[in-house]
Design a protein around this motif. Structure first.
Motif, PDB file in Angstrom:
ATOM      1  N   LYS A 204     -10.929   6.070  36.106  1.00 33.57           N
ATOM      2  CA  LYS A 204     -11.109   7.332  36.812  1.00 33.57           C
ATOM      3  C   LYS A 204     -11.624   8.438  35.894  1.00 33.57           C
ATOM      4  O   LYS A 204     -12.182   9.426  36.374  1.00 33.57           O
ATOM      5  N   ALA A 205     -11.423   8.283  34.573  1.00 34.41           N
ATOM      6  CA  ALA A 205     -11.886   9.302  33.621  1.00 34.41           C
ATOM      7  C   ALA A 205     -13.043   8.784  32.765  1.00 34.41           C
ATOM      8  O   ALA A 205     -13.236   9.237  31.638  1.00 34.41           O
ATOM      9  N   LYS A 206     -13.815   7.833  33.313  1.00 37.07           N
ATOM     10  CA  LYS A 206     -14.845   7.178  32.505  1.00 37.07           C
ATOM     11  C   LYS A 206     -15.968   8.152  32.149  1.00 37.07           C
ATOM     12  O   LYS A 206     -16.496   8.124  31.039  1.00 37.07           O
TER      13      LYS A 206
ATOM     14  N   SER B 237     -15.534  18.652  30.692  1.00 41.05           N
ATOM     15  CA  SER B 237     -16.916  18.523  30.252  1.00 41.05           C
ATOM     16  C   SER B 237     -17.283  19.730  29.409  1.00 41.05           C
ATOM     17  O   SER B 237     -16.942  20.873  29.747  1.00 41.05           O
ATOM     18  N   TYR B 238     -17.985  19.448  28.278  1.00 45.92           N
ATOM     19  CA  TYR B 238     -18.493  20.523  27.430  1.00 45.92           C
ATOM     20  C   TYR B 238     -19.914  20.924  27.803  1.00 45.92           C
ATOM     21  O   TYR B 238     -20.478  21.821  27.188  1.00 45.92           O
TER      22      TYR B 238
ATOM     23  N   GLY C  84     -11.531  17.617  36.725  1.00 42.70           N
ATOM     24  CA  GLY C  84     -10.788  17.423  35.482  1.00 42.70           C
ATOM     25  C   GLY C  84      -9.574  16.538  35.723  1.00 42.70           C
ATOM     26  O   GLY C  84      -9.165  16.301  36.875  1.00 42.70           O
ATOM     27  N   MET C  85      -8.980  16.062  34.639  1.00 38.82           N
ATOM     28  CA  MET C  85      -7.807  15.201  34.734  1.00 38.82           C
ATOM     29  C   MET C  85      -6.879  15.453  33.561  1.00 38.82           C
ATOM     30  O   MET C  85      -7.318  15.857  32.478  1.00 38.82           O
ATOM     31  N   LEU C  86      -5.586  15.203  33.799  1.00 38.06           N
ATOM     32  CA  LEU C  86      -4.552  15.256  32.774  1.00 38.06           C
ATOM     33  C   LEU C  86      -3.827  13.915  32.789  1.00 38.06           C
ATOM     34  O   LEU C  86      -3.217  13.543  33.792  1.00 38.06           O
TER      35      LEU C  86
ATOM     36  N   VAL D 252      -8.065   9.677  18.164  1.00 39.84           N
ATOM     37  CA  VAL D 252      -9.392  10.287  18.183  1.00 39.84           C
ATOM     38  C   VAL D 252      -9.963  10.125  19.579  1.00 39.84           C
ATOM     39  O   VAL D 252      -9.889   9.031  20.157  1.00 39.84           O
ATOM     40  N   GLY D 253     -10.529  11.199  20.139  1.00 40.17           N
ATOM     41  CA  GLY D 253     -11.152  11.168  21.457  1.00 40.17           C
ATOM     42  C   GLY D 253     -12.644  11.420  21.371  1.00 40.17           C
ATOM     43  O   GLY D 253     -13.124  12.118  20.462  1.00 40.17           O
ATOM     44  N   ASP D 254     -13.410  10.854  22.345  1.00 37.41           N
ATOM     45  CA  ASP D 254     -14.864  11.034  22.347  1.00 37.41           C
ATOM     46  C   ASP D 254     -15.319  11.558  23.701  1.00 37.41           C
ATOM     47  O   ASP D 254     -14.509  11.818  24.600  1.00 37.41           O
ATOM     48  N   ASP D 255     -16.646  11.703  23.851  1.00 38.66           N
ATOM     49  CA  ASP D 255     -17.200  12.265  25.078  1.00 38.66           C
ATOM     50  C   ASP D 255     -17.366  11.218  26.176  1.00 38.66           C
ATOM     51  O   ASP D 255     -17.906  11.543  27.237  1.00 38.66           O
ATOM     52  N   ARG D 256     -16.914   9.974  25.952  1.00 39.30           N
ATOM     53  CA  ARG D 256     -16.961   8.947  26.997  1.00 39.30           C
ATOM     54  C   ARG D 256     -15.586   8.691  27.611  1.00 39.30           C
ATOM     55  O   ARG D 256     -15.421   7.744  28.370  1.00 39.30           O
ATOM     56  N   GLY D 257     -14.612   9.496  27.278  1.00 38.93           N
ATOM     57  CA  GLY D 257     -13.282   9.329  27.842  1.00 38.93           C
ATOM     58  C   GLY D 257     -12.408   8.325  27.136  1.00 38.93           C
ATOM     59  O   GLY D 257     -11.363   7.946  27.657  1.00 38.93           O
TER      60      GLY D 257
END
Length: 617
Positions: free
Chosen positions: A333-335, A358-359, A367-369, A564-569
């Motif tokens: 769902k956050a892909k 999204s940046y 959005g999601m938490l 570590v997080g990236d822009d692909r979820g």
């Protein structure tokens, strides 16, 4: 002794009979007539020769068959080897025994033809071949001459008995026969042929050993329950239920009529809702425990690395460390959303919250938490969705079940993890004075309210973070590829690091005042320790594909891992090697000093060196 003259007449006819027999046989073969007198002697010369040591077997013994089965097992290999089994606590025989038997081995080497040794061997082989060819030709010549002599001998024997030529031949025959009689003949050894047409063929194969793979888990607590339902037990249950109903009726009588009706309806709804929620909670808890047990078996190797593995190669590296990838967290769902915030729970150290948004400010969406646990990397523990992207979040220190979230549309929401529904417990609105722009943890708006400003970077500042030990030191990172460490009493940075790519986030380590991490948009994670090397990072390692832009990083409060997080979820967990989390060494007779004062003094020592250099310049 018999005189030679007397012995000659008796031998002459015998020799003549041989010659006549041969001659008559040759003539009979040509004419096709019957053979003469020499047939018996000819048949006698073709009799079967038996060795003296050959056994004489009967027909029944000759017809008896002996069957032999060839196997790859070594008859000399031991079959009674036992070893101790720690699993069963007893000695058990080994089922596999090595059956390989080496009969002959030879170590050889190859010599090039163009080398000196190769030429010498080639010349030697040619000499041997020439000598062998010469010997073969000489043998051939000798055999030809022998055949010619044999062909001429019958012609001499075919002469008449009364001719003079028969006398020397007879004398020679007499001498030959005398020598043959005087000297006994020795039987020639003859190699026995294989009468059973037996050929020995064998092949040996290597039997692979059987491997046991086991996994140990703590068994869940179990209880045995058994009961019988008879009539009086059913009756007692009904009586208890009637007593409860009577008690509720007595309580309702004490209330007013209006309150009585409303209270009755509310009580019914409340009891029905409580029963349903209790059942759902019990079911969800049981399913969660089962899911964690399955994941524990699935990711057992990663769990073992997280608990016990330390890179032993750090002992041979010169103050350089590595990052070991562990679990990877992702949700369908956050892909297509970017990781915009990360935060560890201050009480439950295996739980962390992830904000998605999204940046790209021209393409804003939902959005999601999500809240993940290290015990279950396959699915989040809690999931909340919103109409606007999440820009920042934080978890309450005293109440770890409360999560504050700032959205792109300016709203601030408070989520309560104890409540099962997905809506926030509190959300700001225009009446309550919500923000008109995205909510950030650090903002440059209304600079008149700030104590001071610094001319720090040439592009947007992505993160500013205070040192957890030193109250005067903070750190900033920017898209201009730099990370800078500041003393708020000085307008110029104390340390500047160029990472050759836009820096998405920085974070201080909770166990040291001189260790921090940074992530860049080229998929690399950088770990610094100012106490070891104040000029460059002690670890530069790609942790994601180059097309994935790393956006955030956070240290765990007690475990030696980072997320570590990236822009692909995606969220990737990494374990620090021993060189990246070095602590002060123990000295003989002295206790290791620990605590905030030691960490402050360690960072002050480095800052004083930089201050002295700046004052001199």
């Amino acid at each position: 002794m018999i005189p030679a003259s007397a012995k000659a007449p008796h031998k002459q006819p015998h020799k003549q009979s041989i010659s006549i027999g041969r001659g008559t046989r040759k003539r009979d073969e040509d004419s096709g007539t019957e053979v003469g007198e020499g047939t018996d002697e000819w048949a006698q010369s073709k009799a079967t020769v038996r060795p003296p040591d050959q056994l004489e077997l009967t027909d029944a013994e000759l017809k008896e068959e002996f069957t032999r089965i060839l196997t790859a097992n070594n008859p000399h290999a031991p079959q009674n080897i036992v070893r101790y089994s720690f699993k069963e606590g007893t000695y058990k025989p080994i089922g596999f025994v090595n059956q390989l038997a080496v009969h002959y081995t030879q170590v050889g080497n190859l010599i090039p033809k163009d080398s000196d040794e190769g030429r010498r061997q080639h010349y030697r082989d040619e000499l041997v071949a020439v000598s062998y060819q010469g010997s073969q030709e000489s043998v051939k010549v000798i055999s030809e001459t022998g055949n010619l002599e044999e062909d001429e001998e019958p012609k001499e024997l075919e002469t008449e008995p009364g001719s003079q030529t028969d006398v020397p031949a007879a004398g020679a025959a007499e001498k030959v026969t005398e020598e043959e009689l005087m000297t006994p003949k020795q039987p020639k050894e003859r190699k026995l042929t294989n009468q059973f047409n037996f050929s020995e063929r064998a092949s040996q194969t290597y039997n692979n050993p059987v491997r046991d793979r086991e996994c140990q888990t703590e068994p869940p607590p179990r209880t045995n329950f058994s009961a019988t339902a008879n009539q009086w037990e059913i009756y007692d249950a009904y009586v208890e239920e009637l007593e409860k109903q009577e008690k509720t009726k007595e309580k309702e009588k004490a209330k007013t009529p209006v309150a009585k009706k409303s209270g009755k309806m509310a009580m019914r709804k409340l009891t029905s809702m409580e029963s349903q929620t209790d059942d759902l909670i019990k079911l969800s808890q049981a399913a969660k425990i089962m899911e964690r047990m399955v994941n524990q078996n699935t990711y057992d190797d990663i769990a073992q690395d997280f608990k016990y593995y330390d890179d032993a190669a750090d002992e041979y590296r010169d103050q350089v460390g590595t990052l070991l990838p562990l679990w990877k967290f992702q949700n369908d769902k956050a892909k297509r959303l970017s990781v915009t915030a990360l935060c560890w729970n201050p009480k439950y150290r295996d739980l962390f919250a992830v904000g998605y948004g999204s940046y790209d400010f021209m393409k804003q969406s939902r959005g999601m938490l999500l809240l993940y646990s290290l015990k279950n990397p396959s699915f989040p523990e809690y999931m909340f969705s919103s109409n606007s992207g999440v820009m920042c979040l934080d978890i309450h220190v005293d109440h770890p079940y409360l999560v504050a979230v700032g959205h792109y549309d300016g709203n601030v929401a408070i989520y309560n993890l104890k409540k099962p529904h997905s809506q926030p417990s509190f959300c700001s609105s225009a009446k309550s004075g919500k923000h008109s722009d995205p909510v950030w943890q650090c903002s440059k708006s209304y600079s008149s309210q700030f104590l001071d400003t610094y001319d720090a970077h040439n592009m947007s500042v992505d993160t500013v973070s205070w040192n957890p030990y030193h109250t005067k030191v903070f750190m900033s990172c920017s898209s201009d590829w730099t990370v800078k460490i500041w003393d708020h009493t000085i307008k110029t940075p104390m340390f500047i690091y160029d990472l050759n790519s836009a820096v998405g986030d920085v974070a201080w380590a909770p166990y040291s005042s001189t260790v921090f991490a940074a992530v860049t948009t080229d998929g690399k994670a950088h770990i610094f320790d100012l106490a070891i090397n104040k000029y460059e990072a002690i670890c530069n390692q790609p942790v994601a594909a180059k097309k994935n832009r790393l956006t955030h990083v956070q240290f765990n409060l007690i475990h030696p891992i980072i997320i570590v997080g990236d822009d692909r979820g995606h969220i990737i967990s990494l374990k620090l090697s021993p060189n990246l989390r070095k602590m002060p060494k123990e000295k003989k007779g002295q206790e290791v000093q620990k605590g905030p004062a030691v960490e402050i003094a360690k960072l002050d020592k480095l800052l004083n060196l930089v201050r002295e250099v700046k004052i001199k310049t």
